[in-house]
Write a protein that holds these residues in place. Structure first.
Motif, PDB file in Angstrom:
ATOM      1  N   ASP A   1      -3.162   1.687 -19.075  1.00 22.52           N
ATOM      2  CA  ASP A   1      -3.060   0.249 -18.856  1.00 22.52           C
ATOM      3  C   ASP A   1      -1.999  -0.072 -17.811  1.00 22.52           C
ATOM      4  O   ASP A   1      -2.151  -1.011 -17.009  1.00 22.52           O
ATOM      5  CB  ASP A   1      -2.758  -0.489 -20.166  1.00 22.52           C
ATOM      6  N   GLU A   2      -0.930   0.720 -17.761  1.00 28.99           N
ATOM      7  CA  GLU A   2       0.104   0.530 -16.741  1.00 28.99           C
ATOM      8  C   GLU A   2      -0.430   0.907 -15.360  1.00 28.99           C
ATOM      9  O   GLU A   2      -0.128   0.233 -14.360  1.00 28.99           O
ATOM     10  CB  GLU A   2       1.332   1.376 -17.075  1.00 28.99           C
ATOM     11  N   VAL A   3      -1.219   1.975 -15.297  1.00 28.78           N
ATOM     12  CA  VAL A   3      -1.829   2.397 -14.032  1.00 28.78           C
ATOM     13  C   VAL A   3      -2.745   1.304 -13.498  1.00 28.78           C
ATOM     14  O   VAL A   3      -2.718   0.968 -12.305  1.00 28.78           O
ATOM     15  CB  VAL A   3      -2.617   3.713 -14.223  1.00 28.78           C
ATOM     16  N   GLU A   4      -3.549   0.736 -14.382  1.00 21.67           N
ATOM     17  CA  GLU A   4      -4.484  -0.324 -13.983  1.00 21.67           C
ATOM     18  C   GLU A   4      -3.730  -1.505 -13.394  1.00 21.67           C
ATOM     19  O   GLU A   4      -4.122  -2.069 -12.366  1.00 21.67           O
ATOM     20  CB  GLU A   4      -5.303  -0.766 -15.202  1.00 21.67           C
ATOM     21  N   LEU A   5      -2.637  -1.877 -14.023  1.00 25.88           N
ATOM     22  CA  LEU A   5      -1.826  -2.998 -13.543  1.00 25.88           C
ATOM     23  C   LEU A   5      -1.172  -2.663 -12.208  1.00 25.88           C
ATOM     24  O   LEU A   5      -1.155  -3.484 -11.283  1.00 25.88           O
ATOM     25  CB  LEU A   5      -0.756  -3.341 -14.588  1.00 25.88           C
ATOM     26  N   PHE A   6      -0.662  -1.437 -12.085  1.00 28.89           N
ATOM     27  CA  PHE A   6       0.037  -1.018 -10.876  1.00 28.89           C
ATOM     28  C   PHE A   6      -0.912  -0.963  -9.665  1.00 28.89           C
ATOM     29  O   PHE A   6      -0.511  -1.288  -8.544  1.00 28.89           O
ATOM     30  CB  PHE A   6       0.661   0.360 -11.106  1.00 28.89           C
ATOM     31  N   LEU A   7      -2.157  -0.549  -9.892  1.00 31.45           N
ATOM     32  CA  LEU A   7      -3.114  -0.354  -8.791  1.00 31.45           C
ATOM     33  C   LEU A   7      -4.015  -1.564  -8.551  1.00 31.45           C
ATOM     34  O   LEU A   7      -4.888  -1.514  -7.675  1.00 31.45           O
ATOM     35  CB  LEU A   7      -3.984   0.879  -9.067  1.00 31.45           C
ATOM     36  N   ALA A   8      -3.814  -2.641  -9.292  1.00 29.83           N
ATOM     37  CA  ALA A   8      -4.698  -3.815  -9.188  1.00 29.83           C
ATOM     38  C   ALA A   8      -4.736  -4.361  -7.765  1.00 29.83           C
ATOM     39  O   ALA A   8      -5.818  -4.649  -7.221  1.00 29.83           O
ATOM     40  CB  ALA A   8      -4.250  -4.897 -10.167  1.00 29.83           C
TER      41      ALA A   8
ATOM     42  N   TYR B   1       0.501  12.095  -3.732  1.00 30.14           N
ATOM     43  CA  TYR B   1       0.478  11.651  -5.126  1.00 30.14           C
ATOM     44  C   TYR B   1       0.264  10.137  -5.189  1.00 30.14           C
ATOM     45  O   TYR B   1       0.508   9.414  -4.220  1.00 30.14           O
ATOM     46  CB  TYR B   1       1.801  11.992  -5.826  1.00 30.14           C
ATOM     47  N   THR B   2      -0.173   9.667  -6.352  1.00 30.92           N
ATOM     48  CA  THR B   2      -0.299   8.216  -6.557  1.00 30.92           C
ATOM     49  C   THR B   2       1.024   7.627  -7.014  1.00 30.92           C
ATOM     50  O   THR B   2       1.206   6.410  -6.970  1.00 30.92           O
ATOM     51  CB  THR B   2      -1.360   7.892  -7.632  1.00 30.92           C
ATOM     52  N   THR B   3       1.954   8.452  -7.445  1.00 32.80           N
ATOM     53  CA  THR B   3       3.262   8.096  -8.026  1.00 32.80           C
ATOM     54  C   THR B   3       3.137   7.431  -9.389  1.00 32.80           C
ATOM     55  O   THR B   3       4.128   6.959  -9.951  1.00 32.80           O
ATOM     56  CB  THR B   3       4.112   7.188  -7.089  1.00 32.80           C
ATOM     57  N   VAL B   4       1.901   7.371  -9.940  1.00 37.83           N
ATOM     58  CA  VAL B   4       1.730   6.813 -11.295  1.00 37.83           C
ATOM     59  C   VAL B   4       1.084   7.849 -12.215  1.00 37.83           C
ATOM     60  O   VAL B   4       0.491   7.503 -13.231  1.00 37.83           O
ATOM     61  CB  VAL B   4       0.896   5.505 -11.272  1.00 37.83           C
ATOM     62  N   GLU B   5       1.203   9.114 -11.840  1.00 40.77           N
ATOM     63  CA  GLU B   5       0.558  10.176 -12.610  1.00 40.77           C
ATOM     64  C   GLU B   5       1.011  10.207 -14.076  1.00 40.77           C
ATOM     65  O   GLU B   5       0.239  10.574 -14.956  1.00 40.77           O
ATOM     66  CB  GLU B   5       0.838  11.542 -11.970  1.00 40.77           C
ATOM     67  N   LYS B   6       2.260   9.808 -14.328  1.00 44.60           N
ATOM     68  CA  LYS B   6       2.804   9.887 -15.687  1.00 44.60           C
ATOM     69  C   LYS B   6       2.705   8.562 -16.439  1.00 44.60           C
ATOM     70  O   LYS B   6       3.199   8.444 -17.553  1.00 44.60           O
ATOM     71  CB  LYS B   6       4.263  10.351 -15.633  1.00 44.60           C
ATOM     72  N   TYR B   7       2.079   7.544 -15.811  1.00 42.04           N
ATOM     73  CA  TYR B   7       1.979   6.241 -16.464  1.00 42.04           C
ATOM     74  C   TYR B   7       0.855   6.234 -17.492  1.00 42.04           C
ATOM     75  O   TYR B   7      -0.074   7.031 -17.425  1.00 42.04           O
ATOM     76  CB  TYR B   7       1.726   5.145 -15.434  1.00 42.04           C
ATOM     77  N   GLU B   8       0.923   5.276 -18.422  1.00 42.21           N
ATOM     78  CA  GLU B   8      -0.173   5.050 -19.353  1.00 42.21           C
ATOM     79  C   GLU B   8      -1.324   4.371 -18.611  1.00 42.21           C
ATOM     80  O   GLU B   8      -1.101   3.670 -17.616  1.00 42.21           O
ATOM     81  CB  GLU B   8       0.290   4.165 -20.520  1.00 42.21           C
TER      82      GLU B   8
END
Length: 209
Positions: free
Chosen positions: A98-105, A89-96
């Motif tokens: 814009d939050e995913v973009e910030l987390f994976l930057a 999993y990416t562990t950000v499946e439930k994020y919004e």
């Protein structure tokens, strides 16, 4: 060693010899494969022993940003009931988005440039807030690209640095105050002496001066 016993006294035929050579080759190949597999599993066990006894958080992500490996230290920042949703999993499946973009930057920078290092203060899923120094390094396995992440927990070091800086500020303020407190009476004495000299200079002998 491979022994072939013939129940007859006549020598083996050419075809029989070829069959025996083939069997011997197959046995040798199977033994080589078994040895290679044993060495592989020993190396894998040794690698897992190293990474799982490290206090650093170690993980590997694929090009889809899915975690394909995580050591025990990394897994234990998640509550027990969430650990089966880490590997794969990416562990950000439930994020919004814009939050995913910030987390994976930072992952994207590591994939693009080959390496990325940063300090981050992160609220972990288990509720802890930690400061970590993260290094993400791209590597390849065949045509597939991955990033290796190593996170060093520097929370205690950062806390000590902050304490040291606060003490430095206190010390500087104390020095300024002490300097002012000493300068004022010395200035007063100096001024008083100037007045005495100004009023009595003509009456002073060498000893008084």
């Amino acid at each position: 060693c491979l022994f072939v016993l013939n129940s007859e006294s006549s020598p083996l035929s050419h075809r029989a010899k070829l069959s025996i050579r083939l069997i011997a080759g197959l046995i040798e190949a199977k033994m080589t494969l078994a040895k290679t597999q044993h060495e592989y599993y020993e190396a894998l066990h040794f690698q897992n022993m190293i990474v799982n006894n490290s206090d650093n958080f170690i993980f590997v992500k694929n090009h889809k940003f899915e975690i394909v490996f995580a050591n025990n230290a990394f897994l234990h920042v998640y509550p027990a009931d969430q650990r089966d949703k880490v590997i794969g999993y990416t562990t950000v499946e439930k994020y919004e988005p814009d939050e995913v973009e910030l987390f994976l930057a930072n992952d994207k920078i590591a994939f693009a440039k080959g390496v990325h290092k940063c300090f981050e203060t992160i609220a972990f899923p288990n509720g802890e807030i930690r400061t970590i120094e993260t290094t993400k390094t791209r590597f390849g396995q065949g045509e597939e690209a991955y990033i290796l992440g190593v996170c060093v927990d520097v929370t205690e070091q950062q806390h000590l640095i902050q304490q040291f800086e606060a003490k430095q500020v206190e010390l500087s303020q104390f020095a300024d105050l002490a300097t002012h407190d000493m300068r004022k009476p010395i200035s007063n004495i100096h001024q008083l002496v100037d007045y005495i000299i100004e009023d009595n200079e003509m009456n002073f002998d060498k000893t008084t001066h």
